[in-house]
Design a protein around this motif. Structure first.
Motif, PDB file in Angstrom:
ATOM      1  N   MET B  43       0.834  -1.203   0.000  1.00  0.00           N
ATOM      2  CA  MET B  43       0.000   0.000   0.000  1.00  0.00           C
ATOM      3  C   MET B  43       0.871   1.257   0.000  1.00  0.00           C
ATOM      4  O   MET B  43       0.660   2.177  -0.807  1.00  0.00           O
ATOM      5  N   ASP B  45       4.006   1.350  -0.843  1.00  0.00           N
ATOM      6  CA  ASP B  45       4.760   1.342  -2.113  1.00  0.00           C
ATOM      7  C   ASP B  45       3.935   1.980  -3.232  1.00  0.00           C
ATOM      8  O   ASP B  45       4.457   2.743  -4.048  1.00  0.00           O
ATOM      9  N   ALA B  46       2.646   1.635  -3.229  1.00  0.00           N
ATOM     10  CA  ALA B  46       1.751   2.175  -4.271  1.00  0.00           C
ATOM     11  C   ALA B  46       1.685   3.699  -4.167  1.00  0.00           C
ATOM     12  O   ALA B  46       1.764   4.388  -5.192  1.00  0.00           O
ATOM     13  N   PHE B  47       1.558   4.215  -2.954  1.00  0.00           N
ATOM     14  CA  PHE B  47       1.517   5.671  -2.772  1.00  0.00           C
ATOM     15  C   PHE B  47       2.818   6.317  -3.262  1.00  0.00           C
ATOM     16  O   PHE B  47       2.807   7.364  -3.910  1.00  0.00           O
ATOM     17  N   GLU B  49       4.951   5.111  -5.462  1.00  0.00           N
ATOM     18  CA  GLU B  49       5.027   5.040  -6.936  1.00  0.00           C
ATOM     19  C   GLU B  49       4.138   6.099  -7.585  1.00  0.00           C
ATOM     20  O   GLU B  49       4.518   6.739  -8.569  1.00  0.00           O
ATOM     21  N   GLU B  50       2.952   6.277  -6.999  1.00  0.00           N
ATOM     22  CA  GLU B  50       2.012   7.265  -7.564  1.00  0.00           C
ATOM     23  C   GLU B  50       2.574   8.685  -7.488  1.00  0.00           C
ATOM     24  O   GLU B  50       2.340   9.491  -8.382  1.00  0.00           O
ATOM     25  N   SER B  51       3.327   8.940  -6.414  1.00  0.00           N
ATOM     26  CA  SER B  51       3.867  10.301  -6.238  1.00  0.00           C
ATOM     27  C   SER B  51       4.973  10.609  -7.256  1.00  0.00           C
ATOM     28  O   SER B  51       5.358  11.764  -7.416  1.00  0.00           O
ATOM     29  N   VAL B  53       4.681   9.842 -10.461  1.00  0.00           N
ATOM     30  CA  VAL B  53       4.085  10.001 -11.801  1.00  0.00           C
ATOM     31  C   VAL B  53       4.188  11.465 -12.228  1.00  0.00           C
ATOM     32  O   VAL B  53       3.857  12.367 -11.473  1.00  0.00           O
TER      33      VAL B  53
END
Lengths: 172, 172
Positions: B43, B45-47, B49-51, B53
């Protein structure tokens, strides 16, 4: 505000604005168009931007409103799906998003728009509750409630996902 | 780690501050995550990675959107000019001539009075005739001289005849 200040203060927010637009519109091209449209609108109003207290929050709020307007306009045309309900990923999706982070992103993607926007603004962009409240035009308490619901849903789905994986392992 | 459990609970309720959330992010990035918390690594990690973009480079579409407008204006003006030129040419070709086409030009002046024009024409012709008669007079004198020289020309013919006769006589 002159062009150098505009570039420094507004155009530097492009990535943040793009992420927000993408989160709401769920489409890269549409998000890019939205950012360009907003940048143009802000440039036209650049003389009034000096009066804005928190420019990043103002830009994010404008971006969200613009995206919601786009969704409203396109709803009849069915160009952008309004909401997607999260289902257990099918085998194809499983191979597509093998790693768990991608699956979490997919789970966030399937949250209702408001929860999706709030969880991203907080956990991805690191905005204060008061800023999110201003951007979404909600009270601080309403933001906290939506943030909590979004995080709880993600936690629940992650736990279910792990449970399914464990069950599958023990079955074989 | 008891604190971390409490912090996570607080997090899912949406009650953590930004500082506390930064602590959680650091914990999940540290590589020293407790087994019971491991399911949430994805979870965070996903945040993360999204940051990361970023907005793709501006699309050429925006430039192309402006160009057709310029081209359209160009073609419009060319079409309008073409139509205007055609109308002018047609007007020039099919323009109507004045009905009073019978007139004479005397000394550069347009004369519509037919009798006057005729009188003037006769006077001019008589003048030309007088000039011709005067010019032909020397020619008539030449003709008279030519006629008076006619007998002299016959002398040479007689001479030729005489020579012929003499030749014939000598032969015999």
């Amino acid at each position: 505000m002159d062009s150098a200040q505009f570039k420094h203060q507004v155009l530097s927010l492009s990535d943040k604005l793009f992420r927000l637009a993408k989160s709401i519109l769920r489409n890269n091209d549409a998000a890019q168009d939205a950012v360009q449209e907003l940048s143009l609108k802000l440039w036209e109003k650049r003389n009034q931007l000096d009066e804005v207290e928190n420019l990043p929050a103002f830009a994010m709020r404008s971006m969200r409103n613009l995206c919601l307007d786009t969704i409203r306009q396109n709803r009849d045309k069915d160009e952008i799906p309004s909401e997607i309900i999260y289902d257990e990923p099918n085998p194809y999706q499983r191979t597509e998003s093998n790693d768990m982070a991608a699956r979490v992103k997919n789970m966030i993607e399937h949250l209702p728009e408001l929860q999706r926007t709030i969880i991203r603004m907080r956990d991805v962009e690191g905005l204060e509750i008061s800023e999110i409240a201003y951007i979404t035009n909600l009270t601080g308490n309403a933001v906290t409630v939506n943030l909590s619901r979004a995080r709880q849903k993600i936690r629940e789905q992650i736990m279910n996902e792990h449970k399914r994986v464990e069950e599958r392992i023990w079955r074989t | 780690m008891a604190d971390m459990n409490e912090l996570l609970e607080k997090y899912f309720k949406g009650e953590t501050s930004l500082q506390e959330e930064n602590l959680l992010k650091m914990y999940f990035r540290s590589g020293k995550v407790k087994v019971e918390h491991e399911i949430f690594i994805s979870m965070f990690d996903a945040f993360e990675e999204e940051s990361q973009v970023v907005m793709p480079a501006p699309k050429r579409k925006v430039i192309d959107l402006k160009q057709p407008k310029l081209k359209r204006i160009g073609w419009q003006s060319i079409s309008i000019s073409g139509i205007a030129a055609t109308v002018l040419l047609a007007f020039w070709f099919f323009r109507t001539e004045p009905v009073d086409a019978d007139y004479a030009v005397i000394h550069g002046k347009r004369i519509n009075n037919a009798a006057y024009a005729q009188q003037m024409a006769i006077a001019k012709m008589e003048k030309v005739n007088g000039i011709l008669v005067k010019t032909m007079k020397p020619m008539q004198n030449i003709q008279k001289i030519k006629n008076s020289l006619e007998p002299i020309n016959k002398i040479s013919d007689v001479r030729i005849d005489l020579e012929n006769i003499q030749d014939k006589l000598n032969f015999k």
